[in-house]
Design a protein around this motif. Structure first.
Motif, mmCIF file in Angstrom:
data_model
loop_
_atom_site.group_PDB
_atom_site.id
_atom_site.type_symbol
_atom_site.label_atom_id
_atom_site.label_comp_id
_atom_site.label_asym_id
_atom_site.label_seq_id
_atom_site.Cartn_x
_atom_site.Cartn_y
_atom_site.Cartn_z
ATOM 1 N N ALA A 192 0.960 -1.318 -0.127
ATOM 2 C CA ALA A 192 -0.050 0.096 0.113
ATOM 3 C C ALA A 192 0.821 1.170 -0.068
ATOM 4 C CB ALA A 192 -0.829 -0.064 1.088
ATOM 5 N N VAL A 224 -4.092 -0.965 6.906
ATOM 6 C CA VAL A 224 -3.917 -2.311 6.280
ATOM 7 C C VAL A 224 -3.787 -3.221 7.453
ATOM 8 C CG1 VAL A 224 -2.770 -3.776 4.692
ATOM 9 C CG2 VAL A 224 -3.360 -1.420 4.015
ATOM 10 N N LEU A 293 -5.079 -4.611 -3.652
ATOM 11 C CA LEU A 293 -5.477 -3.750 -2.594
ATOM 12 C C LEU A 293 -7.045 -4.232 -2.377
ATOM 13 C CD1 LEU A 293 -3.872 -0.257 -2.615
ATOM 14 C CD2 LEU A 293 -3.276 -2.318 -1.410
ATOM 15 N N THR A 310 -7.518 2.897 1.869
ATOM 16 C CA THR A 310 -7.307 1.859 0.605
ATOM 17 C C THR A 310 -8.084 2.363 -0.495
ATOM 18 O OG1 THR A 310 -6.661 0.604 2.638
ATOM 19 C CG2 THR A 310 -7.330 -0.552 0.247
#
Length: 346
Positions: A192, A224, A293, A310
């Motif tokens: 990420a 995350v 993702l 995200t």
């Protein structure tokens, strides 16, 4: 073909590098790639590895998926994550009963592979070395990084020990883990961050070092990791990434120290930009953002955990892919729009 060689399915940056090392060490290797010009170049002139780690050339046998025949015991799947379903469907009929697929990819592709060929024929792997496909028959190996393999259920088996011995021909520091999912989820958190750096034209190291964006990057990693923790995953550290530093109660100093270590790791590599950036800026193609993702957002939704950073990051990558935004610091700044307001419960 004679006695079943090892298949390298996807002979680009990752597969080309690993496969070349394995063949140089004496393992029988056959390369598979959908790019006909790359296959033709390998068959005619071999495969050349360039870069600061090593410079060498091997003779290479290569096929496109449509031209491949036979039964194979070990397949290293090295395609981009979005190509996994098609690749696994093509290779499944070629896999022997005792064979296995080892995922040398980014993301949680082991789940996709296992759904098609069975968990018992799927081996997990985590890689973090730097390489780029340069041109047909040429791959640049830019920087060493973690190489980790493990059975999906954490067992130490003769199979995993055999694959480990094989991979030490590529990197003698390769290790076996009982917690491959912990490494894969840690790579999602680091990944990420790499997607965030790819919103700009600057290097990975320069983006991670930016004081103005440290709070944003830390919040992204924590988001995350929060999903991973809620999913029961114990995260693992690698190459400067310390998952404990991004826990909700971890200090700012700890998070900065881990980011500093990642900056140092990336400055040692000749690969200054991520493969994500290269997809956007050089190869002008779609990235792996949905495949990498998307599972984070899906797992968050299953655990009733919001993942606004995200989701926003996915949107911004798509904006660049479609030409709606530039590769620029202002695009990274736009990611901050999804930061929870101060004082909110998030």
């Amino acid at each position: 073909m004679t006695a079943a060689p090892i298949l390298i399915w996807g002979a680009g940056a990752i597969g080309g590098t690993v496969g070349a090392y394995l063949q140089r060490a004496g393992a029988p290797v056959h390369f598979v790639d959908r790019a006909a010009d790359h296959v033709a170049a390998m068959n005619k002139n071999g495969l050349r590895i360039t870069g600061p780690i090593a410079e060498f050339h091997i003779e290479a046998a290569a096929s496109t998926p449509a031209d491949l025949e036979g039964r194979f015991g070990t397949v290293f799947l090295c395609t981009k994550a979005p190509d996994t379903p098609i690749a696994v469907a093509a290779l499944a009929p070629l896999l022997s009963e005792e064979g296995c697929v080892v995922s040398l990819q980014n993301g949680l592709n082991e789940k996709v592979i296992a759904a098609r060929v069975g968990a018992q024929r799927t081996v997990g792997a985590f890689i973090n070395f730097g390489a780029d496909y340069i041109s047909p028959g040429v791959v640049h190996y830019a920087g060493r990084g973690a190489v980790v393999i493990g059975e999906l259920d954490g067992r130490t088996t003769p199979r995993i020990q055999s694959i480990h011995r094989l991979l030490t021909a590529f990197d003698e520091r390769a290790v076996v883990t009982a917690n491959i999912w912990g490494f894969l989820w840690s790579k999602l958190a680091y990944g990420a961050l790499l997607f965030a750096t790819a919103l700009t034209n600057d290097s990975i190291a320069d983006c991670l070092a930016s004081p103005r964006h440290r709070g944003l990057l830390i919040a992204l990693a924590r988001e995350v990791e929060g999903v991973a923790a809620a999913s029961g995953v114990k995260l693992e550290s690698f190459d400067g990434f310390d998952p404990a530093a991004f826990l909700p109660r971890a200090s700012q100093a700890a998070a900065n120290a881990s980011l500093d270590a990642l900056v140092a790791f990336n400055r040692r590599s000749a690969k200054t930009h991520s493969g994500i950036w290269r997809d956007l800026a050089v190869r002008k193609r779609k990235t792996e953002v949905e495949a990498q993702l998307g599972p984070v957002a899906a797992a968050g939704a299953a655990q009733k955990i919001a993942t606004p950073l995200t989701a926003r990051l996915v949107e911004l990558i798509h904006d660049i892919e479609e030409g709606r935004r530039p590769l620029d610091w202002v695009t990274l700044d736009a990611l901050a729009d999804a930061l929870p307001a101060r004082g909110s419960a998030a």
